[in-house]
Enzyme design. Structure first.
Site, PDB file in Angstrom:
ATOM      1  N   SER A   1       0.841  -1.194   0.000  1.00  0.00           N
ATOM      2  CA  SER A   1       0.000   0.000   0.000  1.00  0.00           C
ATOM      3  C   SER A   1       0.872   1.237   0.000  1.00  0.00           C
ATOM      4  O   SER A   1       2.030   1.203   0.441  1.00  0.00           O
ATOM      5  CB  SER A   1      -0.894   0.016   1.243  1.00  0.00           C
ATOM      6  OG  SER A   1      -1.531   1.264   1.426  1.00  0.00           O
TER       7      SER A   1
ATOM      8  N   TYR B   1      -2.109  -0.846  10.455  1.00  0.00           N
ATOM      9  CA  TYR B   1      -2.214  -1.309   9.062  1.00  0.00           C
ATOM     10  C   TYR B   1      -0.996  -0.876   8.251  1.00  0.00           C
ATOM     11  O   TYR B   1      -0.398  -1.682   7.518  1.00  0.00           O
ATOM     12  CB  TYR B   1      -3.497  -0.743   8.460  1.00  0.00           C
ATOM     13  CG  TYR B   1      -3.689  -0.988   6.989  1.00  0.00           C
ATOM     14  CD1 TYR B   1      -4.220  -2.185   6.525  1.00  0.00           C
ATOM     15  CD2 TYR B   1      -3.388   0.004   6.056  1.00  0.00           C
ATOM     16  CE1 TYR B   1      -4.432  -2.396   5.166  1.00  0.00           C
ATOM     17  CE2 TYR B   1      -3.605  -0.201   4.703  1.00  0.00           C
ATOM     18  CZ  TYR B   1      -4.122  -1.399   4.262  1.00  0.00           C
ATOM     19  OH  TYR B   1      -4.325  -1.607   2.916  1.00  0.00           O
TER      20      TYR B   1
END
Length: 294
Positions: free
Chosen positions: A186, A199
């Protein structure tokens, strides 16, 4: 594929129940993501290969499954049992492309389920040529670290890192020279948002894991790469972020909008295909212009 003008009209100030909860499915979104249903055209780049995709029921996973099938691959899809509605729709799209599909529900935070998934794929589809580690969990906490519970931290780590490690470990005996592992990282790996601290930490770990494993497996002819998406419109977003953040989702990019799953899937196709035969240990950014440092 959704146009930029259409995207600007999207009502993204909606919310869904948490992932794995009743109602947290793609069909519940007022603005449906574009997975490439009407736009993706295959060119035989993965003919007769077998791809195993975790988190393949919705979002980026569904778009990748659809693209792989239209490129000629059979597909095994791993997903949470509570998300069977989404998985069935993805399976329909794969079958419409004329390819075999295997649905394997299960919680990959348990090591035994990772082994069972690999065993089922090999038994039913005949092997594994491409492993896509896409399953992920996030839950935004506007209070930052003070609001991240140990329970949440454990779920994020086990879903995003432990499961990825186990899937690579269990699949490796079945991979051959020319096989490919693709991990979903990401933009959060290099530009962490305080609300997604746990995360983002796992996504940075995925980058390091990808590069280390790529070096380790290069002599075996197995390539390992990652895709780093930016803000992509999937059910995970309205299920894990406050409504005000959802309403502004993607506006921070230079392109001024969120991306669609179909716009990410092409990076996975490239990395899985022979077009990327000399590419390993790389992170391909699909971020609408947000920088992802090497």
């Amino acid at each position: 594929m959704t146009s930029e003008a259409d995207q600007q009209d999207t009502d993204q100030g909606e919310q869904l129940p948490a992932p794995g909860s009743p109602g947290s499915v793609t069909s519940a979104l007022r603005q449906q993501p574009d997975h490439g249903e009407e736009s993706y055209v295959g060119h035989g780049r993965l003919t007769d290969q077998v791809a195993l995709i975790t988190g393949g029921d919705s979002g980026i996973g569904r778009a990748v499954a659809l693209a792989f099938a239209r490129e000629g691959a059979d597909v095994a899809i791993a997903y949470l049992a509570e998300e069977d509605e989404d998985a069935q729709e993805t399976a329909r799209l794969v079958r419409e492309a004329g390819r075999r599909v295997l649905l394997v529900p299960g919680d990959l935070t348990q090591e035994d389920n990772c082994q069972a998934l690999v065993d089922a794929t090999v038994a039913e589809l005949g092997g594994i040529d491409v492993l896509v580690n896409n399953a992920a969990y996030q839950m935004a906490q506007t209070g930052g670290i003070a609001d991240i519970t140990t329970e949440q931290l454990d779920r994020v780590m086990r879903t995003n890192l432990y499961a990825l490690f186990w899937m690579c470990l269990k699949a490796l005996p079945h991979l051959r020279p020319g096989s490919s592992i693709i991990n979903t990282s990401s933009v959060q790996a290099s530009s962490p948002a305080p609300a997604l601290l746990d995360y983002a930490t796992t996504k940075a770990g995925i980058v390091n894991f990808t590069r280390g494993l790529a070096t380790s497996l290069a002599e075996q002819g197995i390539r390992v790469n990652a895709v780093a998406p930016g803000p992509i419109w999937t059910p995970l977003i309205p299920a894990t972020m406050p409504a005000e953040q959802v309403a502004e989702f993607g506006e921070q990019t230079p392109m001024g909008r969120a991306g669609q799953p179909a716009e990410v899937a092409t990076a996975f196709v490239y990395l899985a295909s022979s077009d990327a035969s000399y590419v390993t240990g790389e992170v391909v950014a699909v971020t609408g212009g947000l920088p992802v440092p090497a």
